[in-house]
Design a protein around this motif. Structure first.
Motif, PDB file in Angstrom:
ATOM      1  N   UNK A  35       0.752  -1.155  -0.124  1.00 46.00           N
ATOM      2  CA  UNK A  35       0.173  -0.044   0.142  1.00 46.00           C
ATOM      3  C   UNK A  35       0.862   1.164   0.024  1.00 46.00           C
ATOM      4  N   UNK A  36       1.889   1.149   0.856  1.00 47.58           N
ATOM      5  CA  UNK A  36       2.796   2.549   0.984  1.00 47.58           C
ATOM      6  C   UNK A  36       3.592   2.568  -0.478  1.00 47.58           C
ATOM      7  N   UNK A  37       4.083   1.410  -0.813  1.00 49.23           N
ATOM      8  CA  UNK A  37       4.559   1.716  -2.192  1.00 49.23           C
ATOM      9  C   UNK A  37       3.996   2.138  -3.441  1.00 49.23           C
ATOM     10  N   UNK A  38       2.619   1.604  -3.371  1.00 49.94           N
ATOM     11  CA  UNK A  38       1.614   1.888  -4.363  1.00 49.94           C
ATOM     12  C   UNK A  38       1.079   3.412  -4.309  1.00 49.94           C
ATOM     13  N   UNK A  39       1.030   3.811  -2.844  1.00 53.83           N
ATOM     14  CA  UNK A  39       0.904   5.246  -2.828  1.00 53.83           C
ATOM     15  C   UNK A  39       1.759   6.144  -3.035  1.00 53.83           C
ATOM     16  N   UNK A  41       4.258   5.428  -5.393  1.00 55.56           N
ATOM     17  CA  UNK A  41       4.113   5.757  -6.820  1.00 55.56           C
ATOM     18  C   UNK A  41       3.077   6.585  -7.642  1.00 55.56           C
ATOM     19  N   UNK A  42       1.994   6.568  -6.832  1.00 53.18           N
ATOM     20  CA  UNK A  42       0.843   7.423  -7.380  1.00 53.18           C
ATOM     21  C   UNK A  42       1.254   8.719  -6.898  1.00 53.18           C
ATOM     22  N   UNK A  43       1.527   9.187  -5.907  1.00 53.38           N
ATOM     23  CA  UNK A  43       2.146  10.544  -5.714  1.00 53.38           C
ATOM     24  C   UNK A  43       3.134  10.996  -6.642  1.00 53.38           C
ATOM     25  N   UNK A  44       4.150  10.104  -6.719  1.00 59.01           N
ATOM     26  CA  UNK A  44       5.156  10.339  -7.853  1.00 59.01           C
ATOM     27  C   UNK A  44       4.695  10.608  -9.234  1.00 59.01           C
ATOM     28  N   UNK A  45       3.932   9.932  -9.657  1.00 59.31           N
ATOM     29  CA  UNK A  45       3.132   9.959 -10.958  1.00 59.31           C
ATOM     30  C   UNK A  45       2.448  11.405 -11.057  1.00 59.31           C
ATOM     31  N   UNK A  46       1.555  11.768 -10.085  1.00 58.27           N
ATOM     32  CA  UNK A  46       1.080  12.987 -10.149  1.00 58.27           C
ATOM     33  C   UNK A  46       2.011  14.110 -10.345  1.00 58.27           C
ATOM     34  N   UNK A  47       3.025  14.183  -9.514  1.00 52.94           N
ATOM     35  CA  UNK A  47       4.233  14.994  -9.619  1.00 52.94           C
ATOM     36  C   UNK A  47       4.519  15.100 -10.769  1.00 52.94           C
ATOM     37  N   UNK A  48       4.940  14.155 -11.580  1.00 52.26           N
ATOM     38  CA  UNK A  48       5.868  13.994 -12.676  1.00 52.26           C
ATOM     39  C   UNK A  48       4.569  14.575 -13.932  1.00 52.26           C
ATOM     40  N   UNK A  49       3.672  13.857 -13.668  1.00 52.83           N
ATOM     41  CA  UNK A  49       2.473  14.409 -14.846  1.00 52.83           C
ATOM     42  C   UNK A  49       2.257  15.790 -14.351  1.00 52.83           C
ATOM     43  N   UNK A  50       2.051  16.385 -13.381  1.00 56.64           N
ATOM     44  CA  UNK A  50       1.900  17.883 -13.492  1.00 56.64           C
ATOM     45  C   UNK A  50       3.190  18.742 -14.094  1.00 56.64           C
ATOM     46  N   UNK A  89      -0.246  -2.841 -10.861  1.00 53.61           N
ATOM     47  CA  UNK A  89       0.031  -4.336 -10.274  1.00 53.61           C
ATOM     48  C   UNK A  89      -0.142  -4.112  -8.841  1.00 53.61           C
ATOM     49  N   UNK A  90       0.653  -3.060  -8.119  1.00 51.04           N
ATOM     50  CA  UNK A  90       0.478  -3.231  -6.815  1.00 51.04           C
ATOM     51  C   UNK A  90      -0.879  -3.134  -5.965  1.00 51.04           C
ATOM     52  N   UNK A  91      -1.806  -2.193  -6.769  1.00 54.69           N
ATOM     53  CA  UNK A  91      -2.857  -2.082  -6.127  1.00 54.69           C
ATOM     54  C   UNK A  91      -3.732  -3.614  -6.417  1.00 54.69           C
ATOM     55  N   UNK A 162       0.158   8.996   4.526  1.00 59.53           N
ATOM     56  CA  UNK A 162       1.714   9.199   4.657  1.00 59.53           C
ATOM     57  C   UNK A 162       2.264   9.449   3.663  1.00 59.53           C
ATOM     58  N   UNK A 163       1.987   8.344   2.483  1.00 61.34           N
ATOM     59  CA  UNK A 163       2.925   8.526   1.227  1.00 61.34           C
ATOM     60  C   UNK A 163       2.719   9.851   0.672  1.00 61.34           C
ATOM     61  N   UNK A 164       1.432  10.386   0.638  1.00 60.83           N
ATOM     62  CA  UNK A 164       1.388  11.516  -0.051  1.00 60.83           C
ATOM     63  C   UNK A 164       1.758  12.804   0.863  1.00 60.83           C
ATOM     64  N   UNK A 165       1.883  12.793   1.944  1.00 61.04           N
ATOM     65  CA  UNK A 165       2.588  13.697   2.903  1.00 61.04           C
ATOM     66  C   UNK A 165       3.950  13.622   2.656  1.00 61.04           C
ATOM     67  N   UNK A 166       4.537  12.621   2.756  1.00 60.23           N
ATOM     68  CA  UNK A 166       6.101  12.357   2.472  1.00 60.23           C
ATOM     69  C   UNK A 166       6.562  12.924   0.994  1.00 60.23           C
ATOM     70  N   UNK A 167       5.599  12.567   0.186  1.00 62.39           N
ATOM     71  CA  UNK A 167       5.958  13.208  -1.059  1.00 62.39           C
ATOM     72  C   UNK A 167       5.848  14.872  -1.068  1.00 62.39           C
ATOM     73  N   UNK A 168       4.617  15.090  -0.565  1.00 63.08           N
ATOM     74  CA  UNK A 168       4.667  16.697  -0.402  1.00 63.08           C
ATOM     75  C   UNK A 168       5.790  17.552   0.404  1.00 63.08           C
ATOM     76  N   UNK A 169       6.113  16.624   1.241  1.00 54.88           N
ATOM     77  CA  UNK A 169       7.296  17.292   2.236  1.00 54.88           C
ATOM     78  C   UNK A 169       8.624  17.480   1.519  1.00 54.88           C
ATOM     79  N   UNK A 170       8.891  16.145   0.481  1.00 54.56           N
ATOM     80  CA  UNK A 170       9.926  16.147  -0.213  1.00 54.56           C
ATOM     81  C   UNK A 170      10.048  17.245  -1.581  1.00 54.56           C
ATOM     82  N   UNK A 171       8.626  17.544  -1.861  1.00 49.95           N
ATOM     83  CA  UNK A 171       8.661  18.567  -3.017  1.00 49.95           C
ATOM     84  C   UNK A 171       8.763  19.936  -2.415  1.00 49.95           C
ATOM     85  N   UNK A 172       7.801  20.164  -1.531  1.00 50.12           N
ATOM     86  CA  UNK A 172       7.861  21.456  -0.872  1.00 50.12           C
ATOM     87  C   UNK A 172       7.480  21.364   0.692  1.00 50.12           C
TER      88      UNK A 172
END
Length: 193
Positions: A35-39, A41-50, A89-91, A162-172
């Motif tokens: 679940x954490x790995x999938x989330x 990846x999803x957050x990373x996908x959103x960052x890259x796509x944006x 696949x992870x989902x 937690x994965x989305x928050x960690x990604x958000x903290x890593x970005x800004x």
């Protein structure tokens, strides 16, 4: 030391929930990792796509640096597509783990109930109303399965957050901190409602 009931009659509901899934710690742990790995990846996908959309709208050939890395638009689209496939696949793996956990708990509870009933003395079996075992096998086990499903959904939701928050903290980190503070304030103000 024995558990004492609280004044409201609660004898430790969480203890009973844990009893349901205690024998399946490995499956729960694997579900948490998936679940954490999938989330993530999803957050990373959103960052890259944006970043890709912003770069394409500005007619640039690469994304703005993300964590010090500049990525060409074509590579970013390839990474985004790979992230979506791995996330899928992870989902699916997480859904399978969650479903197998619910099935395992259902089977264990049905086995426990039927063995308890069949090992009881004949007088005890006869004193129960007709259909009592069937009712327990249906309603009680259904509640245990629903509780297990809720636990797995809670784990997935918490780790996704937690994965989305960690990604958000890593970005800004500053902006993410501001959003968290705003959400806490909003939650505190709206809690009485």
């Amino acid at each position: 030391m024995t558990a004492q009931a609280s004044p409201t009659g609660d004898t430790g509901g969480w203890r009973q929930v844990w009893r349901l899934v205690d024998a399946h710690k490995l499956r729960l742990g694997l579900l948490a990792v998936v679940s954490f790995a999938g989330a993530t990846l999803e957050a990373g996908f959103l960052v890259i796509l944006t970043g890709t959309v912003v770069a394409m709208a500005a007619d640039r050939v690469s994304l703005d640096p993300v964590m010090g890395v500049t990525i060409p638009v074509g590579v970013a689209l390839g990474i985004a597509m790979a992230a979506v496939v791995v996330r899928l696949v992870l989902g699916l793996g997480g859904a399978r783990l969650s479903a197998s956990l619910v099935v395992a708990v259902t089977l264990a509870e049905r086995r426990r109930l039927s063995e308890g009933f069949l090992r009881a003395r004949w007088a005890v079996q006869q004193s129960e109303p007709a259909g009592r075992l069937q009712e327990l096998m249906g309603n009680f086990v259904s509640r245990a399965a629903s509780t297990t499903s809720a636990v797995t959904q809670g784990i997935v939701a918490l780790l996704s957050l937690l994965a989305f928050l960690a990604t958000g903290v890593a970005i800004d980190a500053v902006l993410t901190g501001g959003v968290i503070i705003a959400l806490v304030v909003l939650g505190t103000v709206l809690a009485p409602l």
